[in-house]
Design an enzyme around this catalytic site. Structure first.
Site, PDB file in Angstrom:
ATOM      1  N   HIS A  76      92.744  16.833  78.512  1.00 29.83           N
ATOM      2  CA  HIS A  76      92.011  16.903  79.781  1.00 29.83           C
ATOM      3  C   HIS A  76      90.528  17.240  79.560  1.00 29.83           C
ATOM      4  CE1 HIS A  76      95.694  17.382  82.668  1.00 29.83           C
ATOM      5  NE2 HIS A  76      95.923  16.509  81.691  1.00 29.83           N
ATOM      6  N   GLN A  80      94.200  14.323  73.171  1.00 31.81           N
ATOM      7  CA  GLN A  80      93.411  13.370  73.940  1.00 31.81           C
ATOM      8  C   GLN A  80      91.932  13.440  73.586  1.00 31.81           C
ATOM      9  OE1 GLN A  80      94.418  14.522  77.939  1.00 31.81           O
ATOM     10  NE2 GLN A  80      96.452  13.582  77.853  1.00 31.81           N
ATOM     11  N   TYR A 130     104.933  18.311  85.808  1.00 34.14           N
ATOM     12  CA  TYR A 130     105.751  17.436  84.977  1.00 34.14           C
ATOM     13  C   TYR A 130     107.199  17.929  84.874  1.00 34.14           C
ATOM     14  CZ  TYR A 130     101.403  15.198  83.562  1.00 34.14           C
ATOM     15  OH  TYR A 130     100.207  14.532  83.565  1.00 34.14           O
ATOM     16  N   TYR A 145      87.139  19.108  95.752  1.00 33.94           N
ATOM     17  CA  TYR A 145      88.139  18.043  95.837  1.00 33.94           C
ATOM     18  C   TYR A 145      89.575  18.537  95.627  1.00 33.94           C
ATOM     19  CZ  TYR A 145      84.287  15.078  96.734  1.00 33.94           C
ATOM     20  OH  TYR A 145      83.197  14.524  97.358  1.00 33.94           O
ATOM     21  N   GLU A 200      94.088   9.894  91.946  1.00 33.43           N
ATOM     22  CA  GLU A 200      93.101   9.791  93.025  1.00 33.43           C
ATOM     23  C   GLU A 200      91.883   8.963  92.648  1.00 33.43           C
ATOM     24  OE1 GLU A 200      93.826  14.330  94.837  1.00 33.43           O
ATOM     25  OE2 GLU A 200      91.858  13.732  94.059  1.00 33.43           O
TER      26      GLU A 200
END
Length: 385
Positions: A158, A96, A273, A262, A252
């Site tokens: 991430h 990513q 997963y 949070y 979210e």
């Protein structure tokens, strides 16, 4: 995710491929909600972009568009200029990782300064980096690193990497949890799983919430995040909206307040997963609840606040693109609270990476594919919107 990580880590690729091939593991939330007839016409404004990620609007009407593999492209009157912008730093393009956001300085018309966020490093040691540079219309110069997430990690996933400017001119940057390091999102001694706030020269604002805490990194603004895919500042409400992927469920939208926790991974609406439980808690003292939550996951990507003349009924609402659901969602905001959501599909039926509101009020959507497009959405002629 499966296609992204296959380039660098066969084990992660096999795992992710099994997850996404299972289908039911990430059932689109649209299956439980009405899909509305799109009140817009769709045209292809530009095409031939390799996984376009983010767009910034230049004062002369042109656009800067980031491509995940590490190129910054200039788009003028719908045409992608043949040569990428020169001088872009080398990015770590794997999984990513790649080139993420491009953001113009508030004084761009005078100083020509832009900011870029990207994955930096090697497979064994990589992180989220932010640079500032001068753009002369063709190339970058005076490239200076103003933030490096600490510590470096050995996972190609991430990163976060989204940026926005607060009303006071400070820069907010999202930093993901690195996937394998989710517990670090609860530790103030590192940047993983945080939103950081810095001045535009990279220094730390004196009023940051942890600046006087010797056990915390001073750049941290909020923590307890997973993989933040969008962040924006709404001047009218003085709110900061942040959006992040949950695991299998628990996507979210949060309204950020300095110093707040949070919750990830202590509280979550999702499971791992594999189907394993991550935490028994969806609430916990001292941890904030999401402002909006999606379970099952939609894999939210870009987010924009609609401010423009074309879609007058949408003024002040949030627009969200999704990767799994392949939709554009509108979150109706009334009296500062989220109300109904509307789900719209676009004819291309592909992963939608980002959404932005053009200066003329049109909505631009970036498709996440090797031959990526910029789609331009305008009110449907028959709708009279």
């Amino acid at each position: 995710m499966a296609n992204d990580v296959a380039r660098t880590n066969p084990f992660i690729a096999a795992f992710a491929g099994a997850v996404f091939a299972a289908g039911a593991l990430l059932t689109p939330a649209a299956a439980q909600e009405a899909v509305h007839a799109a009140p817009f016409d769709v045209e292809t404004l530009a095409e031939g972009l390799d996984h376009p990620w983010n767009v910034a609007f230049l004062p002369d009407g042109a656009m800067l568009v980031t491509e995940l593999p590490g190129r910054l492209r200039l788009v003028r009157r719908g045409e992608v200029m043949p040569e990428p912008v020169a001088g872009v730093p080398e990015v770590y393009y794997a999984g990513q990782g790649g080139l993420f956001d491009v953001l113009l300085d508030p004084d761009f018309a005078q100083n020509r300064v832009i900011y870029l966020s990207f994955a930096h490093g090697t497979p064994e040691a990589n992180n989220t980096r932010v640079v500032r540079a001068t753009f002369d219309g063709k190339a970058l110069s005076n490239v200076e690193t103003i933030f490096d997430a600490s510590p470096q990690k050995d996972t190609p996933v991430h990163y976060g990497g989204r940026m926005t400017l607060k009303g006071d001119g400070t820069l907010l940057v999202t930093v993901g949890d690195g996937f394998d390091y989710r517990e670090d999102a609860q530790r103030l001694s590192n940047h993983l799983g945080t939103v950081v706030r810095i001045n535009r020269d990279g220094t730390v604002p004196e009023d940051n919430p942890f600046v006087n805490d010797n056990d915390a990194l001073p750049e941290i603004f909020t923590y307890g995040h997973r993989n933040q895919q969008a962040i924006l500042y709404d001047a009218a409400s003085d709110r900061i909206y942040e959006q992040e992927h949950g695991p299998r469920g628990g996507d979210e939208v949060n309204v950020l307040e300095p110093g707040k926790n949070y919750g990830w991974p202590v509280i979550t609406g999702g499971v791992d997963y594999s189907g394993a439980q991550i935490s028994p808690y969806e609430e916990y003292p001292g941890m904030e609840q999401p402002w909006v939550e999606w379970t099952p996951s939609i894999a939210p990507a870009g987010m924009a606040l609609y401010e423009g003349a074309m879609f007058k009924d949408w003024e002040g609402d949030l627009l969200v693109t999704s990767l799994v659901e392949m939709s554009l969602r509108r979150i109706d905001i009334e009296d500062g609270a989220p109300k109904a959501q509307e789900v719209y599909l676009v004819p291309q039926q592909t992963r939608l990476r980002d959404v932005a509101v053009a200066p003329d009020g049109a909505i631009l959507v970036l498709t996440d594919e090797e031959e990526g497009k910029i789609l331009r959405l305008t009110p449907a002629k028959a709708s009279g919107s």
